[in-house]
Design an enzyme around this catalytic site. Sequence first.
Site, PDB file in Angstrom:
ATOM      1  CG  ASN A 109     -16.150  13.359  11.432  1.00 21.92           C
ATOM      2  OD1 ASN A 109     -16.414  14.693  10.401  1.00 21.92           O
ATOM      3  ND2 ASN A 109     -14.811  13.653   9.698  1.00 21.92           N
ATOM      4  CG  HIS A 137      -7.054  12.465  10.879  1.00 16.55           C
ATOM      5  ND1 HIS A 137      -7.419  11.638  10.411  1.00 16.55           N
ATOM      6  CD2 HIS A 137      -8.239  13.430  11.375  1.00 16.55           C
ATOM      7  CE1 HIS A 137      -8.642  11.744   9.772  1.00 16.55           C
ATOM      8  NE2 HIS A 137      -9.009  12.726  10.397  1.00 16.55           N
ATOM      9  CE  LYS A 141      -7.161  11.148  14.724  1.00 20.21           C
ATOM     10  NZ  LYS A 141      -8.572  11.681  15.946  1.00 20.21           N
ATOM     11  N   GLY A 147     -11.417   8.218  15.156  1.00 17.53           N
ATOM     12  CA  GLY A 147     -12.392   7.536  15.276  1.00 17.53           C
ATOM     13  C   GLY A 147     -13.544   7.741  14.009  1.00 17.53           C
TER      14      GLY A 147
HETATM   15  N1  LIG Z   1     -16.585  14.407  15.890  1.00 21.89           N
HETATM   16  C1  LIG Z   1     -15.567  15.380  15.357  1.00 21.89           C
HETATM   17  O1  LIG Z   1     -15.912  15.965  14.327  1.00 21.89           O
HETATM   18  C2  LIG Z   1     -14.293  15.535  15.315  1.00 21.89           C
HETATM   19  C3  LIG Z   1     -13.714  15.430  16.339  1.00 21.89           C
HETATM   20  N2  LIG Z   1     -12.341  15.229  16.859  1.00 21.89           N
HETATM   21  C4  LIG Z   1     -11.812  14.938  17.867  1.00 21.89           C
HETATM   22  O2  LIG Z   1     -11.744  15.919  19.388  1.00 21.89           O
HETATM   23  C5  LIG Z   1     -10.863  15.439  20.150  1.00 21.89           C
HETATM   24  C6  LIG Z   1     -10.168  17.049  19.982  1.00 21.89           C
HETATM   25  O3  LIG Z   1      -9.442  17.954  19.284  1.00 21.89           O
HETATM   26  P1  LIG Z   1      -8.247  18.584  18.924  1.00 21.89           P
HETATM   27  O4  LIG Z   1      -9.186  20.139  19.094  1.00 21.89           O
HETATM   28  O5  LIG Z   1      -7.598  18.328  17.206  1.00 21.89           O
HETATM   29  O6  LIG Z   1      -7.395  18.230  19.855  1.00 21.89           O
HETATM   30  P2  LIG Z   1      -6.580  19.489  20.877  1.00 21.89           P
HETATM   31  O7  LIG Z   1      -5.614  18.502  21.290  1.00 21.89           O
HETATM   32  O8  LIG Z   1      -6.575  21.047  19.965  1.00 21.89           O
HETATM   33  O9  LIG Z   1      -7.741  19.774  21.990  1.00 21.89           O
HETATM   34  C7  LIG Z   1      -8.178  19.242  23.071  1.00 21.89           C
HETATM   35  C8  LIG Z   1      -8.339  20.546  24.222  1.00 21.89           C
HETATM   36  O10 LIG Z   1      -8.636  19.770  25.645  1.00 21.89           O
HETATM   37  C9  LIG Z   1      -7.422  19.194  26.347  1.00 21.89           C
HETATM   38  N3  LIG Z   1      -7.969  18.800  27.676  1.00 21.89           N
HETATM   39  C10 LIG Z   1      -7.329  17.691  27.955  1.00 21.89           C
HETATM   40  N4  LIG Z   1      -8.132  17.120  28.902  1.00 21.89           N
HETATM   41  C11 LIG Z   1      -8.466  17.602  29.062  1.00 21.89           C
HETATM   42  C12 LIG Z   1      -9.977  18.134  30.303  1.00 21.89           C
HETATM   43  N5  LIG Z   1     -10.048  16.750  31.257  1.00 21.89           N
HETATM   44  N6  LIG Z   1     -10.801  18.682  30.192  1.00 21.89           N
HETATM   45  C13 LIG Z   1     -11.188  19.770  29.645  1.00 21.89           C
HETATM   46  N7  LIG Z   1      -9.810  20.405  28.380  1.00 21.89           N
HETATM   47  C14 LIG Z   1      -8.837  19.009  28.267  1.00 21.89           C
HETATM   48  C15 LIG Z   1      -6.508  19.419  25.739  1.00 21.89           C
HETATM   49  O11 LIG Z   1      -4.943  21.021  27.005  1.00 21.89           O
HETATM   50  P3  LIG Z   1      -3.784  19.831  26.944  1.00 21.89           P
HETATM   51  O12 LIG Z   1      -3.435  20.099  25.524  1.00 21.89           O
HETATM   52  O13 LIG Z   1      -2.863  20.913  28.355  1.00 21.89           O
HETATM   53  O14 LIG Z   1      -3.643  18.734  26.829  1.00 21.89           O
HETATM   54  C16 LIG Z   1      -6.529  20.784  24.554  1.00 21.89           C
HETATM   55  O15 LIG Z   1      -7.069  22.124  24.914  1.00 21.89           O
HETATM   56  C17 LIG Z   1      -9.599  14.643  19.787  1.00 21.89           C
HETATM   57  O16 LIG Z   1     -10.466  13.183  19.931  1.00 21.89           O
HETATM   58  C18 LIG Z   1     -10.700  14.359  17.910  1.00 21.89           C
HETATM   59  O17 LIG Z   1      -9.837  13.238  17.512  1.00 21.89           O
HETATM   60  C19 LIG Z   1     -11.641  16.820  16.102  1.00 21.89           C
HETATM   61  C20 LIG Z   1     -12.055  17.375  15.064  1.00 21.89           C
HETATM   62  C21 LIG Z   1     -13.560  16.916  14.414  1.00 21.89           C
HETATM   63  O1  LIG Z   2      -8.671  14.404  14.848  1.00 19.63           O
HETATM   64  C1  LIG Z   2      -9.493  15.016  13.876  1.00 19.63           C
HETATM   65  O2  LIG Z   2      -8.577  16.383  13.641  1.00 19.63           O
HETATM   66  C2  LIG Z   2     -10.520  14.328  13.788  1.00 19.63           C
HETATM   67  N1  LIG Z   2     -10.742  13.841  14.715  1.00 19.63           N
HETATM   68  C3  LIG Z   2     -11.821  12.485  14.195  1.00 19.63           C
HETATM   69  C4  LIG Z   2     -11.956  11.690  14.313  1.00 19.63           C
HETATM   70  O3  LIG Z   2     -11.342  11.008  14.641  1.00 19.63           O
HETATM   71  O4  LIG Z   2     -12.437  11.017  13.298  1.00 19.63           O
HETATM   72  C5  LIG Z   2     -12.686  13.138  13.700  1.00 19.63           C
HETATM   73  C6  LIG Z   2     -12.660  13.689  12.407  1.00 19.63           C
HETATM   74  O5  LIG Z   2     -11.281  12.809  11.482  1.00 19.63           O
HETATM   75  C7  LIG Z   2     -11.023  15.184  12.607  1.00 19.63           C
END
Ligand SMILES: NC(=O)C1=CN([C@@H]2O[C@H](COP(=O)(O)OP(=O)(O)OC[C@H]3O[C@@H](n4cnc5c(N)ncnc54)[C@H](OP(=O)(O)O)[C@@H]3O)[C@@H](O)[C@H]2O)C=CC1
Ligand SMILES: O=C(O)C1=N[C@H](C(=O)O)C[C@H](O)C1
Length: 251
Positions: A109, A137, A141, A147
């Site tokens: 996060n 969430h 998601k 995570g």
């Molecule tokens: N650490 C943190 O603070 C946070 C972590 N997250 C995490 O980040 C991840 C993404 O979340 P979020 O943005 O909401 O998800 P989304 O589904 O909105 O975005 C993910 C993007 O990645 C694309 N994608 C899929 N496979 C590939 C690939 N092989 N190469 C490049 N791009 C690819 C998807 O395309 P398509 O839809 O066409 O498959 C989509 O456009 C999740 O695991 C979430 O839990 C989210 C928020 C905060």
């Molecule tokens: O998918 C999300 O939106 C988020 N994913 C991360 C997680 O799985 O913990 C971080 C945050 O909670 C947002």
Amino acid sequence: MASEPIRVAVLGARGRMGAEVCRAVEAAADLEVVARIDAGDWLFDVADAGAQVVVDFTHPDVVMDNIRFCVDQGIRCVVGTSGFDAERLSTVEGWLAAKPELAVLVAPNFALGAVLSMRFAQLAARYYPSVEIIELHHPGKADAPSGTAAYTARLVAEARSAAGLGPAPDATTSEAPGARGALVDDVRVHSVRLTGLVAHQELLFGGEGETLTIRHDSLDRASFMPGVLLGVREIMGRRGLTVGLENLLTL
Ligand SMILES: NC(=O)C1=CN([C@@H]2O[C@H](COP(=O)(O)OP(=O)(O)OC[C@H]3O[C@@H](n4cnc5c(N)ncnc54)[C@H](OP(=O)(O)O)[C@@H]3O)[C@@H](O)[C@H]2O)C=CC1
Ligand SMILES: O=C(O)C1=N[C@H](C(=O)O)C[C@H](O)C1
């Protein structure tokens, strides 16, 4: 003379987080986006564009292949994608052992408040016999539990074990599947998916005659951006695997 901006490639660039990261990186004078990659795009464009750092917000199913690619290409990684367990982290460590000059940050996060709430939870965990986690969430998601919740459960479990606490009291003998949530490192985690939410987590601690609730709310994905930008800047001077944004902060 001002130094050259850090060259950043964003994987998952058309996703909820990736699009926000592209905007935040473009707005920072010391960083520039040199590649925007999404599903179906040619990953070698990252190397061809001369990226120094890859930021990955894709999907738990593909993130390991992306990191492997970056390590092979000699590119540093800042990873926000969820889905990391101890086995995955040790696999990444193994890859990095062969490339000691490289660095990968995996941050469950990137929001400051989430990181602080996990630290507060570690402090509280040793004092309360009962603890449960509720993560809430947006319904887009892919994974449950989050995570962040899995990482928090591990930190809480470690603190409880160090304090000599056993399992939380629970007399349940009959349960509809899922009613008591998932057991993660012996901590109950409940996942809510609800339209209107972004990313939220509550830790409920219970002792004799009292409860303590620690809650964090990401109300907008802007909350993650300072942490992501810090990660990009800091990864340039690090080596090996770093897990958790807390390691880049003075807490
Ligand atoms: N650490 C943190 O603070 C946070 C972590 N997250 C995490 O980040 C991840 C993404 O979340 P979020 O943005 O909401 O998800 P989304 O589904 O909105 O975005 C993910 C993007 O990645 C694309 N994608 C899929 N496979 C590939 C690939 N092989 N190469 C490049 N791009 C690819 C998807 O395309 P398509 O839809 O066409 O498959 C989509 O456009 C999740 O695991 C979430 O839990 C989210 C928020 C905060
Ligand atoms: O998918 C999300 O939106 C988020 N994913 C991360 C997680 O799985 O913990 C971080 C945050 O909670 C947002």
